[in-house]
Design a protein around this motif. Structure first.
Motif, PDB file in Angstrom:
ATOM      1  N   ARG A  90      38.095  38.532  18.375  1.00 51.49           N
ATOM      2  CA  ARG A  90      38.970  38.699  17.208  1.00 51.49           C
ATOM      3  C   ARG A  90      39.100  40.165  16.814  1.00 51.49           C
ATOM      4  NH1 ARG A  90      37.743  40.092  12.509  1.00 51.49           N
ATOM      5  NH2 ARG A  90      35.520  39.718  12.892  1.00 51.49           N
ATOM      6  N   GLU A  91      40.329  40.613  16.667  1.00 55.42           N
ATOM      7  CA  GLU A  91      40.651  41.912  16.077  1.00 55.42           C
ATOM      8  C   GLU A  91      41.837  41.714  15.142  1.00 55.42           C
ATOM      9  OE1 GLU A  91      41.337  44.931  19.048  1.00 55.42           O
ATOM     10  OE2 GLU A  91      39.835  44.033  20.387  1.00 55.42           O
ATOM     11  N   GLY A  92      41.848  42.441  14.031  1.00 62.11           N
ATOM     12  CA  GLY A  92      42.943  42.335  13.088  1.00 62.11           C
ATOM     13  C   GLY A  92      43.968  43.433  13.258  1.00 62.11           C
ATOM     14  N   MET A 132      58.546  52.400  24.470  1.00 61.29           N
ATOM     15  CA  MET A 132      58.333  51.603  25.685  1.00 61.29           C
ATOM     16  C   MET A 132      59.261  50.396  25.764  1.00 61.29           C
ATOM     17  SD  MET A 132      54.218  51.317  25.993  1.00 61.29           S
ATOM     18  CE  MET A 132      54.414  49.965  27.161  1.00 61.29           C
ATOM     19  N   GLY A 133      60.085  50.200  24.741  1.00 63.67           N
ATOM     20  CA  GLY A 133      60.910  48.997  24.697  1.00 63.67           C
ATOM     21  C   GLY A 133      60.102  47.777  24.311  1.00 63.67           C
ATOM     22  N   CYS A 134      59.114  47.988  23.435  1.00 61.91           N
ATOM     23  CA  CYS A 134      58.201  46.912  23.011  1.00 61.91           C
ATOM     24  C   CYS A 134      58.159  46.834  21.494  1.00 61.91           C
ATOM     25  CB  CYS A 134      56.781  47.161  23.534  1.00 61.91           C
ATOM     26  SG  CYS A 134      56.568  47.027  25.322  1.00 61.91           S
ATOM     27  N   THR A 135      57.513  45.818  21.004  1.00 60.24           N
ATOM     28  CA  THR A 135      57.164  45.699  19.593  1.00 60.24           C
ATOM     29  C   THR A 135      55.721  45.242  19.509  1.00 60.24           C
ATOM     30  OG1 THR A 135      57.862  44.797  17.453  1.00 60.24           O
ATOM     31  CG2 THR A 135      57.890  43.285  19.342  1.00 60.24           C
ATOM     32  N   VAL A 136      55.110  45.387  18.334  1.00 61.64           N
ATOM     33  CA  VAL A 136      53.692  45.043  18.156  1.00 61.64           C
ATOM     34  C   VAL A 136      53.585  43.725  17.389  1.00 61.64           C
ATOM     35  CG1 VAL A 136      51.479  45.757  17.180  1.00 61.64           C
ATOM     36  CG2 VAL A 136      52.998  47.471  18.196  1.00 61.64           C
ATOM     37  N   LYS A 137      52.791  42.813  17.919  1.00 60.18           N
ATOM     38  CA  LYS A 137      52.542  41.519  17.278  1.00 60.18           C
ATOM     39  C   LYS A 137      51.040  41.225  17.320  1.00 60.18           C
ATOM     40  CE  LYS A 137      56.939  40.349  16.765  1.00 60.18           C
ATOM     41  NZ  LYS A 137      57.564  40.208  15.416  1.00 60.18           N
ATOM     42  N   LEU A 138      50.561  40.481  16.314  1.00 62.23           N
ATOM     43  CA  LEU A 138      49.207  39.938  16.396  1.00 62.23           C
ATOM     44  C   LEU A 138      49.304  38.640  17.190  1.00 62.23           C
ATOM     45  CD1 LEU A 138      46.200  40.258  15.426  1.00 62.23           C
ATOM     46  CD2 LEU A 138      46.761  38.519  13.716  1.00 62.23           C
ATOM     47  N   LEU A 139      48.655  38.610  18.344  1.00 59.33           N
ATOM     48  CA  LEU A 139      48.782  37.473  19.245  1.00 59.33           C
ATOM     49  C   LEU A 139      47.485  36.682  19.352  1.00 59.33           C
ATOM     50  CD1 LEU A 139      50.734  39.099  22.227  1.00 59.33           C
ATOM     51  CD2 LEU A 139      51.662  37.787  20.307  1.00 59.33           C
ATOM     52  N   VAL A 173      40.812  60.067  21.609  1.00 58.57           N
ATOM     53  CA  VAL A 173      41.541  58.886  22.042  1.00 58.57           C
ATOM     54  C   VAL A 173      42.207  58.341  20.790  1.00 58.57           C
ATOM     55  CG1 VAL A 173      41.419  56.617  23.121  1.00 58.57           C
ATOM     56  CG2 VAL A 173      39.905  58.447  23.914  1.00 58.57           C
ATOM     57  N   ALA A 174      43.460  58.703  20.580  1.00 65.52           N
ATOM     58  CA  ALA A 174      44.120  58.434  19.306  1.00 65.52           C
ATOM     59  C   ALA A 174      44.294  56.938  19.049  1.00 65.52           C
ATOM     60  CB  ALA A 174      45.472  59.135  19.274  1.00 65.52           C
ATOM     61  N   SER A 175      44.624  56.174  20.076  1.00 69.44           N
ATOM     62  CA  SER A 175      44.765  54.731  19.896  1.00 69.44           C
ATOM     63  C   SER A 175      44.714  54.046  21.252  1.00 69.44           C
ATOM     64  CB  SER A 175      46.074  54.378  19.175  1.00 69.44           C
ATOM     65  OG  SER A 175      47.184  54.583  20.025  1.00 69.44           O
ATOM     66  N   THR A 176      44.288  52.796  21.214  1.00 70.81           N
ATOM     67  CA  THR A 176      44.328  51.936  22.385  1.00 70.81           C
ATOM     68  C   THR A 176      44.911  50.600  21.958  1.00 70.81           C
ATOM     69  OG1 THR A 176      42.098  51.058  22.042  1.00 70.81           O
ATOM     70  CG2 THR A 176      42.301  53.046  23.387  1.00 70.81           C
ATOM     71  N   MET A 177      45.774  50.054  22.755  1.00 76.03           N
ATOM     72  CA  MET A 177      46.361  48.760  22.430  1.00 76.03           C
ATOM     73  C   MET A 177      46.723  48.043  23.722  1.00 76.03           C
ATOM     74  SD  MET A 177      49.453  47.762  19.810  1.00 76.03           S
ATOM     75  CE  MET A 177      48.564  48.484  18.436  1.00 76.03           C
ATOM     76  N   HIS A 206      44.289  39.518  18.919  1.00 78.34           N
ATOM     77  CA  HIS A 206      44.332  40.966  18.728  1.00 78.34           C
ATOM     78  C   HIS A 206      45.778  41.431  18.674  1.00 78.34           C
ATOM     79  CE1 HIS A 206      45.390  41.217  22.973  1.00 78.34           C
ATOM     80  NE2 HIS A 206      44.294  40.536  23.278  1.00 78.34           N
ATOM     81  N   PRO A 207      46.035  42.637  18.121  1.00 76.62           N
ATOM     82  CA  PRO A 207      47.389  43.189  18.179  1.00 76.62           C
ATOM     83  C   PRO A 207      47.719  43.553  19.623  1.00 76.62           C
ATOM     84  CG  PRO A 207      45.979  44.463  16.688  1.00 76.62           C
ATOM     85  CD  PRO A 207      45.100  43.540  17.441  1.00 76.62           C
ATOM     86  N   ALA A 208      48.966  43.442  19.993  1.00 78.80           N
ATOM     87  CA  ALA A 208      49.392  43.809  21.336  1.00 78.80           C
ATOM     88  C   ALA A 208      50.850  44.195  21.315  1.00 78.80           C
ATOM     89  CB  ALA A 208      49.162  42.656  22.312  1.00 78.80           C
ATOM     90  N   MET A 209      51.219  45.040  22.259  1.00 82.90           N
ATOM     91  CA  MET A 209      52.620  45.356  22.486  1.00 82.90           C
ATOM     92  C   MET A 209      53.209  44.306  23.421  1.00 82.90           C
ATOM     93  SD  MET A 209      52.420  49.470  23.080  1.00 82.90           S
ATOM     94  CE  MET A 209      51.691  50.561  21.843  1.00 82.90           C
ATOM     95  N   ILE A 210      54.400  43.811  23.079  1.00 84.61           N
ATOM     96  CA  ILE A 210      55.093  42.889  23.979  1.00 84.61           C
ATOM     97  C   ILE A 210      56.519  43.388  24.176  1.00 84.61           C
ATOM     98  CG2 ILE A 210      53.695  40.867  23.448  1.00 84.61           C
ATOM     99  CD1 ILE A 210      55.912  39.898  21.624  1.00 84.61           C
ATOM    100  N   PRO A 211      57.079  43.215  25.366  1.00 83.09           N
ATOM    101  CA  PRO A 211      58.429  43.707  25.634  1.00 83.09           C
ATOM    102  C   PRO A 211      59.464  43.026  24.739  1.00 83.09           C
ATOM    103  CG  PRO A 211      57.312  43.082  27.672  1.00 83.09           C
ATOM    104  CD  PRO A 211      56.467  42.587  26.545  1.00 83.09           C
TER     105      PRO A 211
END
Length: 448
Positions: A227-229, A244-251, A439-443, A268-273
């Motif tokens: 679990r990550e918020g 990147m042609g993506c959006t961020v969603k909590l999946l 490392v500014a961010s990881t997703m 966790h949050p993730a980028m999806i196309p």
């Protein structure tokens, strides 16, 4: 033929959802009776605060003694919408012991105690239905439990929390910051006064545990769900996803391992196309994407919370359970025959988007690429840009060079799919490079 003796229903809880259930049961009694084959009578409503005004709810049915209500012996179905672990668990147990079936919307209880509750239902020859526990009005539990019972589900990927989807949608569409988007969600009633359960992923994790258990015919405990918020998602993450042609969603992601010998469940949050169907899910809506061997890809979409949508799911279960009562039968119980182990998050296979602040000098990109290679993580794309003067990002081939005079540089690396453990080790090694200042961010990147 219509059975003359009414089926008696005890309602536990009369808040936003419970009051809507009571209202619909009262105003649509004739329709419900016709669909079930027997009259349905609301026999009592247990509440904590009896003095509250509840429009459309018969005051003579209100009681504060929930235990006495479920132990009456003439109750056919108990509808539990009070939430939490106790007293809900004790009341449901008493309901089974006294001959009643149960309809529940309690995701936290079912995620933590589902196996024990299913065992009790089987012991007392009763039903346990809980469509409303996951994704509100969206029919999801029953399709997984019944419609896809003859198929093999390999993956469940979904947006199952409306609050976080609203916040991330506002950050993406209105360029709002996290705090600003949360304040708007609270003002509109999408977020609770204490939004922790939503924004830290607890709500979605409970739903993921339930979905994984049903989809893979195995038991998945809440503490086995990674679990990550969304509290660490930044405007920079949103902007990078857009590039990147993506959006961020909590999946919520539940998947069977490639060899079929284990499962993973994670939130966790993730980028999806933007091309993925889940990318278009806006506002406080929910959607779940299911991948099955025979059925292929299926998507379920709709309002995931709120009084009326959740009451719709509760009443659907109530009709099904009452029909079973009329036919002196029970519906499907727990299916956990596969007994698949739940793998650690490190075994999950994902892609990563990693943003680095690096020293502006020759050879940095080559050093970074070497770290990825040493941990057997393949790079898909690299984007380099300037931090201080704000120049446009420039794409470089893997292993290439590149340098801007003056100021720090930034690198954005997107990987191919690799085990989570390998990606985590790569990130840790990058932090130890002298040329990597942060490392500014990881997703993670999902949905392809």
């Amino acid at each position: 033929m219509m059975r003359t003796r009414p089926l008696k229903v005890a309602l536990l809880g009369c808040g936003v959802v419970g009051s809507e259930v009571a209202r619909i049961m009262t105003t649509h009694a004739d329709d419900l009776a016709a669909r079930i084959g027997a009259p349905v009578e609301l026999a009592g409503i247990a509440v904590r605060r009896p003095g509250r005004e509840r429009e459309g709810v018969p005051s003579e049915l209100i009681t504060t003694d929930a235990t006495a209500l479920v132990k009456r012996g003439d109750i056919d179905v108990v509808v539990e919408v009070i939430g939490g672990i106790e007293p809900a668990r004790s009341l449901i147990t008493a309901a089974f012991e006294h001959g009643a079936s149960v309809v529940s919307a309690n995701k936290a209880l079912l995620a933590g105690e589902g196996a024990a509750l299913h065992a009790l239902a089987e012991e007392y020859d009763a039903d346990l239905y809980y469509e409303a526990a996951v994704a509100g009005a969206i029919p999801l539990v029953r399709p997984l439990r019944e419609s896809l019972a003859g198929d093999k589900v390999n993956r469940v990927l979904g947006i199952v929390n409306g609050t976080t989807n609203f916040i991330l949608d506002r950050m993406d569409s209105n360029n709002a910051g996290y705090s600003e988007a949360l304040d708007e969600a609270t003002a509109l009633g999408y977020a609770e006064a204490d939004p922790t359960a939503d924004v830290e992923g607890f709500d979605a994790a409970a739903k993921a545990a339930i979905l994984a258990g049903i989809a893979f015919h195995t038991r998945v405990r809440l503490d086995e769900v990674h679990r990550e918020g969304i509290t660490e998602v930044t405007a920079a993450d949103i902007a990078s996803a857009k590039r990147m042609g993506c959006t961020v969603k909590l999946l919520a992601i539940c998947e069977r391992a490639a060899d079929g010998r284990s499962v993973t469940a994670r939130v966790h949050p993730a980028m999806i196309p933007l091309s993925h169907p889940l990318a278009s899910v806006r506002e406080a809506y929910n959607a779940v994407f299911i991948e099955a061997e025979a059925a292929g890809r299926l998507m379920f979409y709709g309002p995931g919370a709120g009084g009326s949508p959740t009451a719709s799911a509760v009443l659907g279960d109530l009709v099904a359970v009452c029909r079973n009562k009329v036919n002196e039968a029970t519906g499907p119980g727990e299916s956990a025959y596969t007994r698949l182990p739940v793998s650690h998050m490190g075994e999950a296979v994902t892609r990563y988007h990693i943003s680095l602040d690096v020293a502006d000098k020759p050879g940095v990109l080559a050093q970074v690429a070497t770290v990825f290679a040493e941990h057997d993580v393949s790079i898909d794309t690299v984007r380099q840009g300037r931090n201080q003067s704000g120049g446009d990002a420039v794409a470089f081939e893997q292993g290439g060079g590149g340098r801007w005079e003056g100021g720090e540089a930034s690198l954005v690396v997107v990987t191919h799919r690799a085990p989570e453990a390998s990606l985590a080790a790569t990130v840790e090694a990058l932090r130890n490079l002298d040329t990597v200042r942060d490392v500014a961010s990881t997703m993670r990147v999902e949905g392809e």
